[in-house]
Scaffold this active site. Structure first.
Site, PDB file in Angstrom:
ATOM      1  N   ASP A 103      50.958  42.576   0.488  1.00  0.00           N
ATOM      2  CA  ASP A 103      51.842  43.715   0.314  1.00  0.00           C
ATOM      3  C   ASP A 103      53.230  43.334   0.848  1.00  0.00           C
ATOM      4  O   ASP A 103      53.742  42.272   0.513  1.00  0.00           O
ATOM      5  CB  ASP A 103      51.253  44.954   1.004  1.00  0.00           C
ATOM      6  CG  ASP A 103      51.914  46.252   0.575  1.00  0.00           C
ATOM      7  OD1 ASP A 103      51.483  46.832  -0.438  1.00  0.00           O
ATOM      8  OD2 ASP A 103      52.858  46.697   1.256  1.00  0.00           O
TER       9      ASP A 103
ATOM     10  N   TYR B 246      61.121  50.211   1.395  1.00  0.00           N
ATOM     11  CA  TYR B 246      61.204  50.209  -0.067  1.00  0.00           C
ATOM     12  C   TYR B 246      62.649  50.384  -0.522  1.00  0.00           C
ATOM     13  O   TYR B 246      63.075  49.786  -1.515  1.00  0.00           O
ATOM     14  CB  TYR B 246      60.342  51.338  -0.655  1.00  0.00           C
ATOM     15  CG  TYR B 246      58.863  51.062  -0.616  1.00  0.00           C
ATOM     16  CD1 TYR B 246      58.189  50.612  -1.751  1.00  0.00           C
ATOM     17  CD2 TYR B 246      58.115  51.247   0.548  1.00  0.00           C
ATOM     18  CE1 TYR B 246      56.831  50.367  -1.729  1.00  0.00           C
ATOM     19  CE2 TYR B 246      56.760  50.999   0.585  1.00  0.00           C
ATOM     20  CZ  TYR B 246      56.116  50.558  -0.554  1.00  0.00           C
ATOM     21  OH  TYR B 246      54.775  50.298  -0.519  1.00  0.00           O
TER      22      TYR B 246
ATOM     23  N   HIS C 158      43.014  45.771  -1.941  1.00  0.00           N
ATOM     24  CA  HIS C 158      44.362  45.647  -1.390  1.00  0.00           C
ATOM     25  C   HIS C 158      44.353  45.389   0.116  1.00  0.00           C
ATOM     26  O   HIS C 158      45.182  44.643   0.619  1.00  0.00           O
ATOM     27  CB  HIS C 158      45.147  46.920  -1.705  1.00  0.00           C
ATOM     28  CG  HIS C 158      46.591  46.845  -1.313  1.00  0.00           C
ATOM     29  ND1 HIS C 158      47.507  46.080  -2.001  1.00  0.00           N
ATOM     30  CD2 HIS C 158      47.275  47.422  -0.290  1.00  0.00           C
ATOM     31  CE1 HIS C 158      48.696  46.196  -1.438  1.00  0.00           C
ATOM     32  NE2 HIS C 158      48.590  47.003  -0.395  1.00  0.00           N
TER      33      HIS C 158
END
Length: 464
Positions: A252, A390, A442
């Site tokens: 990630d 982000y 994930h």
């Protein structure tokens, strides 16, 4: 209408090209966190470095200013850290859970409208009655945790050294909506492999930092903490710990940071491992950006395309909002149930696993595993500060970066996409290990710690 890539920083949406479209702290010393330093800087450094040189690159403890010591501007001390949540904060959490104003149920029987009511009601029932944060807190405080200031920001990290000589240092970076909680299960297998089916020759010293704005690390008060800056900070951290040879791992955001480290090539870094690699060929990137669907895909490549196509069409809402307007997410700081639902909605396969957990089905994660992570975000009030990563990032998340160092990839079937070996070989010029695992998603280190630990042993054996 062309889909804008949520993995490229907000200010750079309009400048993105087709090829580039692919792509949660407390103040330093609050009343409930202890970072009291030892009596001298020398003792502080000694607590976080090895007692002698080994072939893995650990060096003797040193005094700032002594021959061979790195020079840093400002406070370079490494302070022991422990955390104790105030009783009032835990009582407030329970009160807020009980006082949740629930929406109506979804009007479908599947996940197409998002996180389902049954899952959230079961989560709330366990969180509000049976869950005990103090168990997680005790587990964390039993580990060697530290705080150090790098580039003006306090960075929290776990640092566990192996008892085995020649242990290879590894810095492991989590992502969102993860935290250091993700990596707790791999500390034992990596640092003490003989107790977990491995050999002493496979031992690691493990460093697990909290990303800026996440967990116990500082919350940036100004812009600029993107993956490249974090990567530079991690390089400084490993030097400060006295390591002259080490490897790095991440998935990630951890992958983004780790790959940037490889591109920057800080002193001592000899290789990387990722469980969420950036491998997309140009034609796949173009198709996801609105171009014609790729043709001729078969086997693993077709499987990966189907995963990507689904995620681009149905799984990007969280990333788009955090990339564009992270500050708008006030509700996540006010409602624990709202925060939990937002975090569960990261990707469908992970959500489905967590939903099964709250249905009582044995899985790689437990109810308490899930709530340990969410509760850490809640107690540290890092929902919005973590989301800003982000907004900060300008990287094309899944595009190959041309990593120049030896790289290893573990491809898990339930990741956002399972990188095919063909794409991986093209993306990493110095690929030293590729393995497609039979189970895991994930949060691989958290969900499948045994296979994940073995992957790191196999990946880095040639670099010892």
């Amino acid at each position: 209408m062309r889909t804008v890539n949520p993995f490229i920083g907000r200010r750079h949406f309009m400048a993105a090209t087709v090829a580039g479209t692919i792509g949660a702290f407390l103040p330093l010393a609050p009343a409930h966190a202890s970072t009291a330093p030892p009596s001298s800087g020398a003792e502080t450094l000694s607590s976080a470095t090895s007692a002698g040189s080994t072939s893995s690159g650990t060096t003797s403890s040193f005094l700032i200013g002594s021959p061979g010591a790195p020079e840093f501007a400002g406070d370079t001390s490494i302070r022991p850290f422990k955390y104790h949540a105030p009783d009032e904060a835990l009582a407030d959490l329970k009160r807020r859970i009980a006082a949740t104003r629930w929406p109506d149920r979804e009007t479908v029987k599947d996940t197409t409208q998002g996180v389902q009511s049954d899952t959230m009601h079961k989560l709330a029932a366990h969180w509000g009655t049976d869950y005990d944060w103090r168990k997680c807190e005790a587990r964390l405080n039993a580990l060697p945790q530290f705080m150090t200031n790098i580039d003006g920001l306090d960075i929290h990290f776990i640092h566990v050294k192996s008892k085995h000589a020649g242990a290879l240092p590894v810095i492991v970076t989590h992502g969102w909506p993860g935290s250091i909680i993700e990596q707790l299960k791999i500390i034992g297998p990596l640092t003490d492999p003989t107790a977990h089916g491995g050999s002493a020759a496979d031992a690691f010293d493990v460093v697990i930092p909290s990303l800026p704005g996440h967990g116990f690390s500082g919350k940036p008060e100004a812009v600029g903490w993107d993956p490249q800056r974090i990567a530079r900070a991690w390089g400084t951290l490993m030097i400060r710990l006295g390591y002259t040879k080490y490897v790095a791992q991440g998935g990630d955001w951890g992958n983004a940071v780790t790959e940037q480290m490889a591109l920057q090539q800080p002193a001592g870094l000899v290789g990387i491992h990722t469980n969420m690699p950036a491998t997309l060929p140009d034609n796949i990137s173009a198709a996801l950006a609105g171009g014609p669907a790729p043709t001729g895909l078969q086997g693993d490549e077709k499987y990966a395309w189907d995963q990507l196509d689904f995620f681009w069409k149905h799984g990007l809402a969280y990333a788009q909002e955090m990339s564009a307007k992270p500050q708008t997410l006030y509700a996540l700081a006010d409602s624990p149930i709202g925060l939990a639902a937002w975090m569960l909605d990261h990707d469908l396969r992970s959500y489905e696993l967590i939903a099964r957990v709250f249905d009582g089905v044995p899985e790689g994660l437990s109810k308490d595993d899930v709530l340990d992570n969410v509760t850490l975000y809640w107690l540290t009030n890092t929902a919005v500060s973590s989301a800003r990563l982000y907004w900060e990032s300008k990287l094309a998340f899944f595009a190959p970066k041309g990593v120049p160092l030896p790289a290893a990839v573990s491809a898990y079937p339930d990741e956002i996409y399972t990188a095919p070996e063909s794409w991986t070989k093209a993306a990493y010029p110095k690929l030293i290990h590729y393995n497609r695992l039979p189970k895991g998603g994930h949060f691989a280190a958290w969900e499948q710690p045994q296979s994940f630990s073995q992957e790191l042993r196999d990946s880095f054996r040639s670099l010892r």
